[in-house]
Design a protein around this motif. Structure first.
Motif, PDB file in Angstrom:
ATOM      1  N   TYR A 167       0.864  -1.642  -0.123  1.00 34.55           N
ATOM      2  CA  TYR A 167       0.367  -0.620   0.082  1.00 34.55           C
ATOM      3  C   TYR A 167       1.220   1.028   0.163  1.00 34.55           C
ATOM      4  N   ARG A 168       0.354   2.316  -0.850  1.00 37.69           N
ATOM      5  CA  ARG A 168       0.879   3.046  -1.057  1.00 37.69           C
ATOM      6  C   ARG A 168       0.248   4.764   0.075  1.00 37.69           C
ATOM      7  N   PHE A 169       0.805   5.664   0.596  1.00 37.41           N
ATOM      8  CA  PHE A 169      -0.403   6.604   1.454  1.00 37.41           C
ATOM      9  C   PHE A 169       0.236   7.754   0.587  1.00 37.41           C
ATOM     10  N   THR A 170      -0.245   8.858   0.577  1.00 38.81           N
ATOM     11  CA  THR A 170       0.077   9.926   0.301  1.00 38.81           C
ATOM     12  C   THR A 170      -0.567  11.295   1.589  1.00 38.81           C
ATOM     13  N   GLU A 171      -0.198  12.227   1.768  1.00 42.01           N
ATOM     14  CA  GLU A 171      -1.042  13.174   2.616  1.00 42.01           C
ATOM     15  C   GLU A 171      -0.193  14.434   2.510  1.00 42.01           C
ATOM     16  N   ARG A 172      -1.547  15.015   2.273  1.00 43.08           N
ATOM     17  CA  ARG A 172      -1.278  17.108   1.986  1.00 43.08           C
ATOM     18  C   ARG A 172      -1.672  17.479   3.194  1.00 43.08           C
ATOM     19  N   LEU A 173      -0.867  18.020   3.607  1.00 43.41           N
ATOM     20  CA  LEU A 173      -1.537  19.389   5.113  1.00 43.41           C
ATOM     21  C   LEU A 173      -0.794  20.282   5.452  1.00 43.41           C
ATOM     22  N   ILE A 174      -2.340  21.280   6.042  1.00 40.33           N
ATOM     23  CA  ILE A 174      -1.639  22.440   6.643  1.00 40.33           C
ATOM     24  C   ILE A 174      -1.769  22.942   7.390  1.00 40.33           C
ATOM     25  N   PHE A 175      -0.316  23.600   8.389  1.00 40.11           N
ATOM     26  CA  PHE A 175      -0.281  23.166   9.516  1.00 40.11           C
ATOM     27  C   PHE A 175      -0.877  24.668  10.123  1.00 40.11           C
ATOM     28  N   GLU A 176      -1.022  24.806  11.536  1.00 38.86           N
ATOM     29  CA  GLU A 176      -1.358  25.731  12.558  1.00 38.86           C
ATOM     30  C   GLU A 176       0.059  27.356  12.702  1.00 38.86           C
ATOM     31  N   HIS A 177       0.133  28.043  12.595  1.00 41.58           N
ATOM     32  CA  HIS A 177       0.595  29.114  12.407  1.00 41.58           C
ATOM     33  C   HIS A 177       1.211  29.473  10.880  1.00 41.58           C
ATOM     34  N   GLU A 178       1.647  27.870   9.468  1.00 45.41           N
ATOM     35  CA  GLU A 178       1.743  28.292   8.254  1.00 45.41           C
ATOM     36  C   GLU A 178       1.344  29.550   7.839  1.00 45.41           C
ATOM     37  N   LYS A 179       2.526  30.552   7.282  1.00 41.95           N
ATOM     38  CA  LYS A 179       1.582  31.175   6.137  1.00 41.95           C
ATOM     39  C   LYS A 179       0.703  30.686   4.710  1.00 41.95           C
ATOM     40  N   LEU A 180       0.027  31.366   4.983  1.00 41.46           N
ATOM     41  CA  LEU A 180      -0.772  30.938   4.055  1.00 41.46           C
ATOM     42  C   LEU A 180      -1.999  32.294   2.496  1.00 41.46           C
ATOM     43  N   TYR A 181      -1.209  31.749   1.394  1.00 45.72           N
ATOM     44  CA  TYR A 181      -2.164  32.953   0.272  1.00 45.72           C
ATOM     45  C   TYR A 181      -3.201  32.755   0.589  1.00 45.72           C
TER      46      TYR A 181
END
Length: 308
Positions: A167-181
């Motif tokens: 099995y292959r797992f792929t995960e994209r995340l946005i964390f708190e305190h990151e700079k966001l456009y």
């Protein structure tokens, strides 16, 4: 001609010609689509949340968790404000190997950004998200144990899972305190800005009351005949008008909130990215160039096949 296509049968040539035409058209469409995004990001000035106009705007701020707090990523268990994940299984048929989709998911929980002037709620539904933090790993089970881990040990879990597996797992995340456009439809609600359609609200209330005839009679039948007369219906209408007025006053008392959502039009894409604005511009510029090269390649193949 650079390619020897003489051995191709007529039917094969027609199939390849069709593939080249479709490939060229798709590439050209992507050229204009990526170019439009590049121009929007480059030309749209960054607004401050406190003074941002109502409508399509560009915001840059730091991420804050929403009212529900931080989320746990479904695969790794890492604390985040947004996630997108995919699970694939290696399908081996003889010598052929391909990754088959098993399941996937994406967070639609609202979160916030703050640019130092004010806070804005972000609705991620419908957004094109470019997340800087993307992780892929393999395992022997379709359900990795990361979702039960303490967030502080999630990084160790990821490093331990890297290797071979079905099995292959792929995960994209946005964390708190990151700079966001963020580029989307900005609007402010509450604070006395929302106005009810009083006539429509009264009609809806009366329609709702009529569904419960027993309660309607009990409330407005003043002469006790079990029916609603014209005068009693007039009293019911007055009560509905008072209720609508009360709802409007309650709206006026709500605090104002800034919200960024999907404009729901192809001419105005909804973009969220933790990449720096300059990196995002560069990415779309290279995408445009790549699609242009692909269109030229398909056109060249089309001419090669046509003249063979």
């Amino acid at each position: 001609m650079l390619l020897d296509l003489a051995p191709l049968e007529t039917e094969e040539k027609l199939i390849f010609i069709l593939i080249c035409i479709l490939g060229a058209l798709a590439s050209i469409w992507f050229v204009f689509s990526r170019m439009a995004r590049y121009r929007l990001i480059a030309d749209t000035p960054t607004a401050k949340i406190r003074s941002a106009p109502q409508g399509y705007v560009e915001l840059i701020g730091h991420v804050i968790a929403g009212e529900d707090g931080l989320l746990n990523a479904p695969l790794s268990g890492r604390a985040c404000v947004w996630y997108d994940y995919k699970v694939e299984e290696l399908d081996e048929e003889g010598e052929r190997k391909r990754w088959r989709h098993v399941r996937s998911g994406r967070s639609n929980h609202w979160f916030q950004i703050n640019d130092g002037t004010d806070t804005c709620l972000i609705d991620p539904e419908g957004a094109e998200v470019s997340a800087q933090h993307k992780h892929s790993w393999r395992g022997r089970s379709a359900f990795p144990g990361g979702h039960n881990l303490d967030p502080h040990t999630a990084a160790a879990f990821l490093s331990s899972q890297i290797g071979d597996g079905q099995y292959r797992f792929t995960e994209r995340l946005i964390f708190e305190h990151e700079k966001l456009y963020a580029l989307g439809h900005f609007h402010t609600v509450g604070g006395g800005r929302d106005q009810l359609d009083m006539n429509a609200t009264v009609r809806d209330l009366l329609r709702l009351w009529k569904r419960d005839k027993e309660q309607l009679v009990k409330r407005f039948d003043t002469n006790g005949d079990g029916k609603i007369s014209a005068e009693e219906w007039h009293a019911a209408r007055q009560a509905a008008e008072q209720e609508a007025l009360h709802q409007q006053q309650s709206l006026h008392q709500l605090p104002s909130m800034n919200v960024l959502t999907d404009p729901q039009t192809s001419r105005m894409p909804y973009l969220l990215s933790t990449l720096d604005e300059a990196d995002l511009i560069k990415r779309y510029r290279w995408m445009t160039l790549g699609c242009l090269v692909a269109a030229a390649l398909f056109f060249w193949l089309f001419l090669e096949i046509l003249l063979a």
